[in-house]
Motif scaffolding. Structure first.
Motif, PDB file in Angstrom:
ATOM      1  N   VAL A   1       0.840  -1.201   0.000  1.00 11.25           N
ATOM      2  CA  VAL A   1       0.000   0.000   0.000  1.00 11.25           C
ATOM      3  C   VAL A   1       0.872   1.247   0.000  1.00 11.25           C
ATOM      4  O   VAL A   1       1.837   1.354   0.752  1.00 11.25           O
TER       5      VAL A   1
ATOM      6  N   TYR B   1      -9.687  -1.115   7.713  1.00 12.07           N
ATOM      7  CA  TYR B   1      -8.435  -0.795   7.030  1.00 12.07           C
ATOM      8  C   TYR B   1      -8.236   0.717   6.977  1.00 12.07           C
ATOM      9  O   TYR B   1      -9.157   1.457   6.637  1.00 12.07           O
TER      10      TYR B   1
ATOM     11  N   TYR C   1      -5.018   3.702   6.010  1.00 11.20           N
ATOM     12  CA  TYR C   1      -3.657   3.970   5.547  1.00 11.20           C
ATOM     13  C   TYR C   1      -3.428   5.477   5.482  1.00 11.20           C
ATOM     14  O   TYR C   1      -4.340   6.239   5.142  1.00 11.20           O
TER      15      TYR C   1
END
Length: 115
Positions: free
Chosen positions: A2, A102, A104
């Motif tokens: 990622v 999730y 990020y």
């Protein structure tokens, strides 16, 4: 792997404009809520704007009418158009991606508004 890579920051005079970009890779971008946050020296990180997969947007009161968040799912990129910049907009701007559990973050890009 990622990755969220911000770009477009820099030094601008009060009243000027900048366009930040955040290029994403390594996950299914179109499913994620994308947001921009900023952190000024000595202050906590704060939400600036976000955009859902269906392009619904939300803004902090301090930037409403001046900033516009958008996304291009074909390019896996989210943008932040910043107009009428003020000295108090000076901060490191971060891109964030969220979907379910999730989450990020990008590494940030510096925006400095000064004459």
């Amino acid at each position: 792997q990622v990755q969220l890579v911000e770009s477009g920051g820099g030094l601008v005079q009060p009243g000027g404009s900048l366009r930040l970009s955040c290029a994403a890779s390594g996950f299914t971008f179109r499913n994620y809520v994308m947001s921009w946050h900023r952190q000024a020296p000595g202050k906590e990180r704060e939400l600036v704007a976000n955009i859902t997969p269906l392009t619904r947007t939300n803004y902090a009161d301090s930037v409403k009418g001046r900033f516009t968040v958008s996304r291009d799912n074909a390019r896996n990129t989210v943008y932040l158009q910043m107009n009428s910049l003020k000295s108090e907009d000076t901060a490191v701007y971060y891109c964030k991606a969220n979907w379910l559990s999730y989450s990020y973050w990008g590494q940030g890009t510096q925006v400095t508004v000064s004459s």
